[in-house]
Design an enzyme around this catalytic site. Structure first.
Site, short mmCIF file in Angstrom:
data_model
loop_
_atom_site.label_atom_id
_atom_site.label_comp_id
_atom_site.label_asym_id
_atom_site.label_seq_id
_atom_site.Cartn_x
_atom_site.Cartn_y
_atom_site.Cartn_z
CD1 TRP A 156 -0.01 -1.48 3.12
CD2 TRP A 156 0.67 0.65 3.26
NE1 TRP A 156 0.83 -1.38 4.20
CE2 TRP A 156 1.26 -0.09 4.32
CE3 TRP A 156 0.96 2.01 3.16
CZ2 TRP A 156 2.11 0.50 5.26
CZ3 TRP A 156 1.82 2.58 4.10
CH2 TRP A 156 2.37 1.83 5.13
CG ASN A 157 5.14 1.27 0.78
OD1 ASN A 157 4.83 0.54 -0.16
ND2 ASN A 157 6.35 1.29 1.29
CE LYS A 180 -3.23 -9.32 -1.76
NZ LYS A 180 -4.09 -8.24 -1.37
N PRO A 181 -3.47 -6.36 -5.51
CG PRO A 181 -5.09 -4.67 -5.78
CD PRO A 181 -4.81 -6.14 -6.07
CB ALA A 182 -2.02 -3.22 -0.46
N GLY A 233 6.68 -6.27 -0.43
CA GLY A 233 5.99 -6.18 0.86
C GLY A 233 6.94 -6.54 1.98
CB SER A 234 6.29 -7.47 5.47
OG SER A 234 5.45 -8.57 5.25
CG LEU A 256 11.33 -9.30 0.71
CD1 LEU A 256 11.86 -10.56 1.36
CD2 LEU A 256 9.85 -9.45 0.39
CB CYS A 289 11.29 -0.53 1.43
SG CYS A 289 11.23 0.07 -0.25
CD GLU A 389 10.48 -2.16 6.82
OE1 GLU A 389 9.75 -3.15 7.00
OE2 GLU A 389 10.73 -1.70 5.71
P1 NAP Z 1 2.69 -6.88 3.65
O1 NAP Z 1 1.84 -6.98 4.83
O2 NAP Z 1 3.72 -7.90 3.42
O3 NAP Z 1 1.68 -6.80 2.40
C1 NAP Z 1 2.14 -6.66 1.08
C2 NAP Z 1 1.18 -7.37 0.15
O4 NAP Z 1 1.17 -8.76 0.47
C3 NAP Z 1 -0.26 -6.89 0.29
O5 NAP Z 1 -0.90 -6.97 -0.96
C4 NAP Z 1 -0.85 -7.93 1.23
O6 NAP Z 1 -2.24 -8.08 1.12
C5 NAP Z 1 -0.14 -9.18 0.73
N1 NAP Z 1 -0.13 -10.27 1.69
C6 NAP Z 1 -0.18 -10.23 3.04
N2 NAP Z 1 -0.16 -11.49 3.55
C7 NAP Z 1 -0.11 -12.34 2.48
C8 NAP Z 1 -0.09 -13.75 2.34
N3 NAP Z 1 -0.12 -14.56 3.40
N4 NAP Z 1 -0.05 -14.27 1.10
C9 NAP Z 1 -0.03 -13.47 0.02
N5 NAP Z 1 -0.06 -12.12 0.08
C10 NAP Z 1 -0.08 -11.57 1.30
O7 NAP Z 1 3.45 -5.48 3.59
P2 NAP Z 1 2.82 -4.02 3.72
O8 NAP Z 1 2.66 -3.73 5.15
O9 NAP Z 1 1.68 -3.85 2.81
O10 NAP Z 1 3.99 -3.15 3.08
C11 NAP Z 1 5.03 -2.67 3.79
C12 NAP Z 1 6.26 -3.53 3.60
O11 NAP Z 1 6.64 -3.52 2.22
C13 NAP Z 1 7.45 -2.98 4.33
O12 NAP Z 1 8.16 -4.02 4.94
C14 NAP Z 1 8.28 -2.33 3.23
O13 NAP Z 1 9.63 -2.20 3.53
C15 NAP Z 1 8.02 -3.25 2.09
N6 NAP Z 1 8.31 -2.58 0.81
C16 NAP Z 1 9.41 -2.97 0.11
C17 NAP Z 1 9.73 -2.35 -1.07
C18 NAP Z 1 10.92 -2.77 -1.86
O14 NAP Z 1 10.98 -2.46 -3.04
N7 NAP Z 1 11.87 -3.50 -1.29
C19 NAP Z 1 8.93 -1.32 -1.56
C20 NAP Z 1 7.82 -0.93 -0.83
C21 NAP Z 1 7.52 -1.59 0.37
P3 NAP Z 1 -3.26 -7.32 2.12
O15 NAP Z 1 -3.07 -5.88 1.85
O16 NAP Z 1 -4.57 -7.84 1.66
O17 NAP Z 1 -2.87 -7.74 3.50
#
Ligand code: NAP
Length: 488
Positions: A156-157, A180-182, A233-234, A256, A289, A389
């Site tokens: 979502w960020n 699949k978006p956030a 994502g995370s 991540l 991130c 983080e």
């Molecule tokens: P997240 O909780 O990991 O969610 C990211 C995506 O994964 C969302 O679409 C989420 O869906 C989905 N997701 C969650 N649980 C899942 C599962 N069990 N199976 C499949 N998909 C699943 O992360 P976030 O809180 O949205 O984003 C923040 C994180 O992203 C931070 O750690 C940040 O550092 C990282 N990030 C990294 C980068 C990079 O390029 N390295 C860039 C931006 C962000 P829902 O929304 O439906 O839960």
């Protein structure tokens, strides 16, 4: 008071599968404005069945899309880039309403989409193979071919750019996608898919499924038809998806978490360095991130640096992203609680709060998820904030005295995404940038995300790279063809 009242523009609220907007089988889900707590719209939700249909649509579209005359494919890709540019104000407004970041930042993110789209459109023409010297009457060729169906999951960020950064190279390579978006930010995805449709992207090439993350994630990872998974994502979820993809042996890219060190040596120009830090730290209210999360300052300039930093942080304004503010709200209540927990732990272990440190709840802040811009000092390796983080407006200061020790502390992290160092000594810049165990190093700047250059992390920050020619390569298979000519 919130000065600017702007409504959500007319927008689709359904899944997009095989070129059609359609309802999902699950209950619709509300999208909330994090600045006001108000519901913006309800969005359709699908699960396993819809994901499987989308995979099937992408599978059927693949031979036609990857086999399309290249100039035709490139034309559609540029057309998408042009449409994003024409719709920049609309896309930015939608993003600010559902995500909270200031409009100017949202526009900046859409600008990045435009670069990504056009860059990848051109990169499609440069998917070069290779011929390798071979024995007489033999030919060794290396061909690059699109990987097939791609599953993409985004956070979502940066709710628009994280999508475009994946789909642009994927479809440029000739692959087809199920996204699949956030759940917090589906509208930025929908708005981009509306433009895919308008640009004439053929049915099935890009499909959009909103719904429960684990169910959709499982359907994508367990499908043998999905040959590549790309996730941002995370770290926790990334590791889970990596494991889940094992049985079907997919190619995988994981972007991540990060916990960027920002190292300031005594010869750095203080004012310029403070400005760079404040600008990068408060981008997206620290929810990035690549956000500088551990600020190492050489002892001899620490007092002066801290004073200037304090003054700069005081100027950071907080409010509704539709108004002229530096930062908006955090994404949700859980985000605020995480920051509070890190600060409480740091305080208990001896950190000193120099500015901020509290949630904002009065007046216009009452219904949103606002938090004070925060500066804390005396941070050390006993504290959780040193290792976890930080996803919010918190600047932790750590003093250091020698080069070797600061490199060691900077590398004392499971993460390895972005890192920054400020110094006017070229020898030191070279030494430190080599020693940092990070996928990206900003030397005297923080611009580590460029359409032309590889973006990605080491260690627990992930696998693979986005952007530049590295980005499109993630969606290509390498094939070796050995031909012999039956000549005596
Ligand atoms: P997240 O909780 O990991 O969610 C990211 C995506 O994964 C969302 O679409 C989420 O869906 C989905 N997701 C969650 N649980 C899942 C599962 N069990 N199976 C499949 N998909 C699943 O992360 P976030 O809180 O949205 O984003 C923040 C994180 O992203 C931070 O750690 C940040 O550092 C990282 N990030 C990294 C980068 C990079 O390029 N390295 C860039 C931006 C962000 P829902 O929304 O439906 O839960």
């Amino acid at each position: 008071m919130i000065k600017t009242q702007k409504k959500l523009p007319e927008i689709q609220s359904k899944l997009y599968i095989n070129g059609e907007w359609r309802e999902g089988s699950l209950d619709a889900k509300a999208v909330i404005n994090p600045a006001t707590g108000e519901q913006l719209i309800e969005v359709s939700q699908g699960g396993k069945a819809e994901t499987e249909e989308a995979i099937q649509a992408a599978k059927e579209a693949f031979p036609k899309w990857s086999g399309m005359e290249l100039s035709e494919r490139v034309k559609i890709l540029h057309r998408i880039g042009d449409l994003i540019e024409e719709n920049i104000d609309r896309l930015a407004l939608i993003m600010t309403l559902e995500q909270g970041k200031p409009l100017s930042e949202a526009k900046g993110e859409i600008q990045t989409n435009i670069s990504n789209m056009h860059w990848n459109a051109e990169e499609a023409r440069r998917v070069y193979g290779e011929t390798i010297p071979a024995p007489n009457n033999h030919k060794y060729e290396v061909k690059k071919q699109a990987v097939g169906v791609v599953g993409a999951i985004t956070p979502w960020n940066f709710p628009s750019n994280m999508i475009v950064r994946k789909i642009a190279p994927a479809i440029s390579a000739g692959a087809t996608v199920v996204l699949k978006p956030a759940t917090n930010t589906p509208l930025s995805a929908i708005a981009i898919f509306e433009l895919f449709e308008e640009a004439g992207l053929p049915a099935g090439v890009a499909n959009l499924v909103m719904g429960p993350a684990s169910e959709i994630g499982k359907a994508l990872t367990e499908s043998d038809d999905v040959r590549k998974l790309t996730f941002t994502g995370s770290t926790e979820v990334g590791k889970q998806l990596y494991k889940q993809s094992g049985d079907t042996l997919k190619k995988i890219s994981l972007e991540l978490g990060g916990h960027a060190p920002f190292i300031v040596f005594e010869d750095a120009p203080i004012e310029k360095t403070v400005n760079a830090l404040v600008q990068m730290k408060f981008r997206n209210n620290g929810q990035a991130c690549t956000a500088p999360n551990r600020i190492f300052v050489e002892e001899s300039i620490k007092e002066e640096f801290t004073e200037q930093l304090k003054e700069a942080v005081k100027k950071v304004t907080v409010g509704n992203g539709l108004d002229d503010v530096t930062v908006g709200p955090l994404i949700d209540e859980a985000a605020r609680e995480n920051i509070e927990a890190q600060l409480a732990d740091a305080k208990e272990k001896g950190a000193e709060i120099l500015l901020g440190g509290e949630r904002l709840t009065d007046g216009e802040y009452a219904k949103g998820f606002f938090f004070e811009p925060t500066l804390i000092d005396q941070v050390d390796q006993k504290m959780n904030i040193f290792y976890e983080e930080t996803f919010g407006p918190v600047i932790p200061l750590i003093a250091f005295n020698d080069e070797e020790h600061v490199i060691e502390m900077a590398n004392d992290s499971t993460f390895g995404l972005a890192s920054y160092t400020f110094t006017q000594d070229l020898r030191r810049a070279e030494k430190v940038s080599r020693a940092l165990e990070y996928g990206m190093v900003g030397v005297n700047n923080t611009g580590v995300s460029q359409a032309e250059a590889p973006f990605g992390g080491m260690k627990h920050s992930g696998l693979g790279r986005e952007n530049g020619h590295y980005g499109i390569n993630e969606f290509l298979e390498t094939k070796f063809v050995h031909t012999s000519y039956f000549i005596d």
